[in-house]
Design a protein around this motif. Structure first.
Motif, PDB file in Angstrom:
ATOM      1  N   ALA A  69       0.828  -1.214   0.000  1.00  0.00           N
ATOM      2  CA  ALA A  69       0.000   0.000   0.000  1.00  0.00           C
ATOM      3  C   ALA A  69       0.859   1.259   0.000  1.00  0.00           C
ATOM      4  O   ALA A  69       0.508   2.254  -0.632  1.00  0.00           O
ATOM      5  CB  ALA A  69      -0.956  -0.003   1.192  1.00  0.00           C
ATOM      6  N   VAL A  70       1.989   1.216   0.712  1.00  0.00           N
ATOM      7  CA  VAL A  70       2.878   2.384   0.713  1.00  0.00           C
ATOM      8  C   VAL A  70       3.382   2.656  -0.704  1.00  0.00           C
ATOM      9  O   VAL A  70       3.380   3.790  -1.184  1.00  0.00           O
ATOM     10  CB  VAL A  70       4.041   2.197   1.700  1.00  0.00           C
ATOM     11  N   GLY A  71       3.804   1.600  -1.399  1.00  0.00           N
ATOM     12  CA  GLY A  71       4.233   1.776  -2.794  1.00  0.00           C
ATOM     13  C   GLY A  71       3.096   2.283  -3.661  1.00  0.00           C
ATOM     14  O   GLY A  71       3.260   3.182  -4.493  1.00  0.00           O
ATOM     15  N   LEU A  72       1.921   1.731  -3.433  1.00  0.00           N
ATOM     16  CA  LEU A  72       0.737   2.109  -4.210  1.00  0.00           C
ATOM     17  C   LEU A  72       0.353   3.571  -3.991  1.00  0.00           C
ATOM     18  O   LEU A  72      -0.227   4.213  -4.872  1.00  0.00           O
ATOM     19  CB  LEU A  72      -0.418   1.197  -3.774  1.00  0.00           C
ATOM     20  N   SER A  73       0.690   4.091  -2.816  1.00  0.00           N
ATOM     21  CA  SER A  73       0.268   5.455  -2.476  1.00  0.00           C
ATOM     22  C   SER A  73       0.865   6.498  -3.413  1.00  0.00           C
ATOM     23  O   SER A  73       0.417   7.637  -3.428  1.00  0.00           O
ATOM     24  CB  SER A  73       0.648   5.788  -1.033  1.00  0.00           C
ATOM     25  N   ARG A  74       1.871   6.144  -4.183  1.00  0.00           N
ATOM     26  CA  ARG A  74       2.436   7.073  -5.172  1.00  0.00           C
ATOM     27  C   ARG A  74       1.893   6.786  -6.572  1.00  0.00           C
ATOM     28  O   ARG A  74       2.414   7.272  -7.559  1.00  0.00           O
ATOM     29  CB  ARG A  74       3.971   6.958  -5.196  1.00  0.00           C
ATOM     30  N   GLN A  75       0.850   5.951  -6.638  1.00  0.00           N
ATOM     31  CA  GLN A  75       0.333   5.570  -7.957  1.00  0.00           C
ATOM     32  C   GLN A  75      -1.190   5.616  -8.024  1.00  0.00           C
ATOM     33  O   GLN A  75      -1.791   4.892  -8.806  1.00  0.00           O
ATOM     34  CB  GLN A  75       0.772   4.151  -8.304  1.00  0.00           C
ATOM     35  N   LEU A  76      -1.799   6.426  -7.182  1.00  0.00           N
ATOM     36  CA  LEU A  76      -3.263   6.520  -7.185  1.00  0.00           C
ATOM     37  C   LEU A  76      -3.685   7.488  -8.289  1.00  0.00           C
ATOM     38  O   LEU A  76      -4.337   8.507  -8.048  1.00  0.00           O
ATOM     39  CB  LEU A  76      -3.764   6.971  -5.806  1.00  0.00           C
TER      40      LEU A  76
END
Lengths: 374, 374, 374, 374
Positions: free
Chosen positions: A5-12
């Motif tokens: 989720a932390v990685g994903l947080s830069r790809q929303l």
């Protein structure tokens, strides 16, 4: 899930779209929903919370969690850990809130117009009621309901691999996963061989405290689960030769199955007289005629997770194609249970249609606006 | 939509995902749903069908269409055209089927377990009933319900542009679009100026046969619509100074609006005595106190489409951000009506949450399986 | 390609990205490059133009096309058709311009700083020169260079299917496709069987006018191609037993191949004495020792397109995995030739690395800006 | 970058694409390249390594790193840290290898056919040579070259905000970032005001040890940098009124700029006599005639990063559109420097065209195969 989720947080990311209208622009923007309610079940008292809350939080939502009534300590412990992390980062701990309790809490969450999305994991029956309540107030639902998962073993399968997989998928975690294998469909040419090897493995299953080394089969979660097991076996045994729906362990009517003979108990079928809610590892069998696998309708399994064992590439590709399995999770040469956070987890039809983890599940925790202007 | 869908037909891509399990692979595969039911409304008797059917068909589904009871000729004509195209390409014309009729046909579609997805365009009330029926049988819904769309004109707006946009959005197609502007929120510093210019434009509106050059305002669709208009005006006029929900043209309670004076009829407000269901272009106004636009909750408009007129970049970005409009369609310096097939069309909350056209709407017409194996 | 590109024109989407900086936004926007130069080869005198020009045009670019010097009539005819379409739509026909001529035109395109991207299809040698010239002026290149494509037939392959596929891939269009099969690697257990069946099929190949029904093998494109064929056969025949690179039909040194015996001519190998540039369908063979297929380096084929014939799922998945084929196009149980516009077309290494058609190739015809601000 | 890459590692997805050929499937699969070479510059001795290595490693590659010759301690320290992490996870530390040294190491990396991709950060001149060497062996390049970045301040800009931004972008890190502002283009109506405020700020710049509180301007990296600065100022001052390219701080010829008067030194322009390589914060100015900003060619800035200060939405959207800035990084109301890992970082033309960080940069570290078969 936290790392993911932390990685994903830069790809929303939303989209910027060229407009047909000169000098105009279009945007599709994703914004947080506000408050997300998460209702989880006893069997995965923290994993399913993780799937939902990690994504909901990085999307900018607050989370209200109701754990299972029988697992309050895990609910409290997890909440304390999360609050600690939030506060260490100068965020209010109340961004993540939890409630211990039963159906009345669930209903309150379903009714509350401040909770934009309700993610529910549990039975199809309760899930349907939650969905109706939430829809009435124009809220959103994400449902992960129960699955009547099947493994198909084809005539060309690697039998040894298949048998070990079935054991693990049917007996592991005492059959209490949503992806547990509940039905086994065997090609008649390998029926006897598979059954024999399976019975052999079942005899060696070590029953007892799951914290002890070597234990495969622990207890059921509650006394009530044990009673349900005993009652279910009785229902199955009462099945006769008439073409009938296979209640309990169940075979869906879409198979147009007819029973060639009575249901036979191969092994197990009883509760174990002991402290704790233990039951025997159980296999019930029957022969089936006219198993309907026409080319045009390869196999419809109305379940969460399904699995096929075969070595033919064309069978594999048919299995995952339009006429193949219509489950949400479709396995090949591995059991029905197991999941990875990189792939979307969820089922079709009576399993609710939601998807958790996976690369685009975050969109369910946000609302999308199509913006146009200049 | 046909051109768009043909191009899209080469891009209905799933994913292949690296697996955490050595020597394993994961796939997310999209397969057709089977049969898609489409129920459309009178106001766009062919466009909404196009949005749904073009995508549903290239995804490999069959389509069953119910047009509006008052537009049967369009339903029949379109069906003949589509059947012709299918048969020219050696496909059975029955891939696309339509039905003329009323609510009983809609209910039959909602109940039919063979119809995997029901796409419904119409009122929120009926949409909610359709959704409940479809959910009970674990089918899927795609809803496009009614919108109470608003335009906000800020103090720094290009007034001339705003006024022309309001005219077109409120009066065009006799206010019968789902994206028609039904509410106008004016900053008090430009209130008088906007109203004056708008009244001036309203006087020049040519009423009559919409096929004639220069006509802006045609008739309402039915006698019953005309009656509803007259009744709605009466309800609005009966509003008093008490803090109240603005029924009819309506202001949502989230605005915490209080009326400073009675509702005043500025222009129009009556049906026109003539053959045909004509009504006058109408503006009702009131002053509002305590219009709640705090920074923290910039503006919540619970509608399908919304629009703001302003020239400040920071206002635009706040408007499309988490605290801005929560509509599905968010316009800036253009009216509430209008849409492009490249952007997803649809609303939030009482408007149903579905999305049509746009680059990923096709996923709603397919089911996804997460495949794992080796 | 026109249908595909028209659909794609509504999906040339960039991203809007949540910013780490409060009250800021980030956008990734795609804008056209300006002028795109397209240099194509004789063998697909219109298809490769279509792949490039359709995408380049919907992305908002102008196109300057240089066709092959030997196919000027196709160049002129296509240009007239495209100009007609543009002008019918009130666009200047000069948006698409073409030039007939040789290397000097190609060099002018490569050098011209006004041409932002040069798409080149042709030999690796010329491609490398074009790339160097374009890079010197900081322009972009999209290269589709020649391929030394191989088919591998495994011991469990469907031999009949494989043999027919090889015939079509090696002899069809007189071996003048970039995806033509030029090397055949046979497992020794099926070597004799495949060769025998293949020789049998080769005897039946009808040579002649490709416009006549039943003709499989037409002429080579020019007298010079015919001479190259004759010379290539001589070089191959001169190969001795020493471990050597297999020039002409060629085996890459990565295979560490050693020749067990001399190269043997199985069939063909000569030009045909007749009007037209006809040559015989030809098979040269040799036995290989120590064919290096270790598990850890399954098979490295440095070519555009590759193909394997096998029925084992695990072989298929290894073949497309990290240790499998490193071609841009990887076929299973179908020949090396053939392509679909939905999948990206292009190769690795000496084939240039470009990708044409497919769902994201359009990005090569645009430039991306990462925008940040508020 | 580590957090981002770990999350990304579950999303390195390829595509599964419906095939036009019945019973066939198509896949686009991403596989690692093998070995990735990373050559970084002195100014970001660890950040640029992080952008490249984090993505390259999660994609399954090994990394060979050459840091700057003047920052060997950072190279060695980082390598030790990374090796420690790898070995703690039972992976060979040599997955990540580094080399200290000069151009000869860089050349060896560029030439080595085992290194599939060379990522180079440095001057345009050296980058071009690296690219040529790598292309000759059909390897891939990812270039981040120098930028001659400009800030434009429009007449309606927030001057205070613009001036502070320019100070930070031009003087911070002693102007040694690739995104440092090197040119300032002022609308004539605010020219005097901006210059006055800027000079005022420049006087207050604290020069000294950058580890001390309050220091804005530290030393240049080497004695050689100091000498270059002095020489550059001389070249600029020698510029005359003739229409000329503005060398040194430079204005690109595309602007068609003509100098109205000589270049004037406003502040600074000398090295500082002291230990350490300190130079004065410097502003050189000139008036320009005929600054070409036609509507049709809003502004072409051939640089890595650009920035505009304005409050007009239409100016912002023109700035990021086809006729606006053609930089890779396009800022609005924030300085040229600064970047976020969620957005792709990189420039166009002389800056090399590579993109680092951002959601799809990982594709540059992998090779794609289009698979078709059944």
């Amino acid at each position: 899930m936290c790392d993911f989720a932390v990685g994903l947080s830069r790809q929303l990311n939303g989209s910027i779209i060229p407009s047909e209208r000169p000098d105009h622009a279009m945007l599709e923007v994703w914004n947080p929903l506000g408050i997300v309610g998460v209702i989880t079940a006893f069997n995965f008292p923290s994993a399913v919370l993780g799937w939902n809350a990690c994504l909901a939080l990085v999307c900018g939502n607050c989370v209200v969690w109701k754990g299972a009534p029988t697992t309050p300590l895990i609910t409290i412990a997890l909440t304390k850990i999360i609050a600690g992390v939030l506060e260490k980062n100068n965020l209010p701990g109340s961004i993540f809130t939890s409630l211990c309790g039963g159906a009345e809490i669930g209903q309150a969450i379903a009714k509350d117009t401040r909770i934009s999305l309700v993610s529910f994991t549990g039975s199809s029956k309760v899930g349907l009621m939650v969905q109706h309540t939430v829809n009435q107030r124009f809220g959103k639902c994400l449902l992960e309901l129960s699955g009547n998962n099947a493994i198909i073993v084809m005539d060309d399968a690697d039998i040894k691999l298949a048998v070990r997989s079935v054991l693990f998928a049917a007996v592991g975690t005492a059959g209490q996963r949503c992806t547990t294998c509940r039905r086994l469909l065997l090609h008649e040419s390998i029926y006897d061989k598979v059954l024999e090897q399976l019975l052999d493995l079942y005899k060696q299953v070590k029953i007892g405290d799951p914290l002890e080394d070597g234990t495969l089969l622990g207890p059921l979660h509650t006394k009530s689960s044990k009673d349900s097991f005993v009652k279910g076996i009785e229902v199955i045994k009462s099945q006769t030769k008439t073409p009938a729906r296979f209640i309990g362990i169940g075979l869906e009517p879409v198979f147009c199955l007819a029973l060639r003979q009575e249901v036979k108990s191969c092994t197990g079928g009883s509760a174990i007289e002991s402290e704790g809610n233990f039951v025997q590892p159980t296999i019930m069998s029957t022969y089936l005629v006219e198993l309907c696998f026409p080319e045009s309708c390869f196999c419809k399994l109305l379940v969460l997770s399904s699995s096929i064992f075969t070595q033919r590439p064309e069978a594999i590709f048919r299995w995952i194609g339009p006429s193949g399995s219509d489950c949400g999770i479709v396995n090949v040469n591995i059991p029905t249970n197991g999941a990875e956070i990189g792939g979307a987890f969820g089922g079709e039809k009576a399993t609710g249609g939601g998807r958790e983890a996976g690369s685009d599940s975050w969109k369910q925790y946000m609302r999308r606006a199509t913006w146009a202007g200049f």
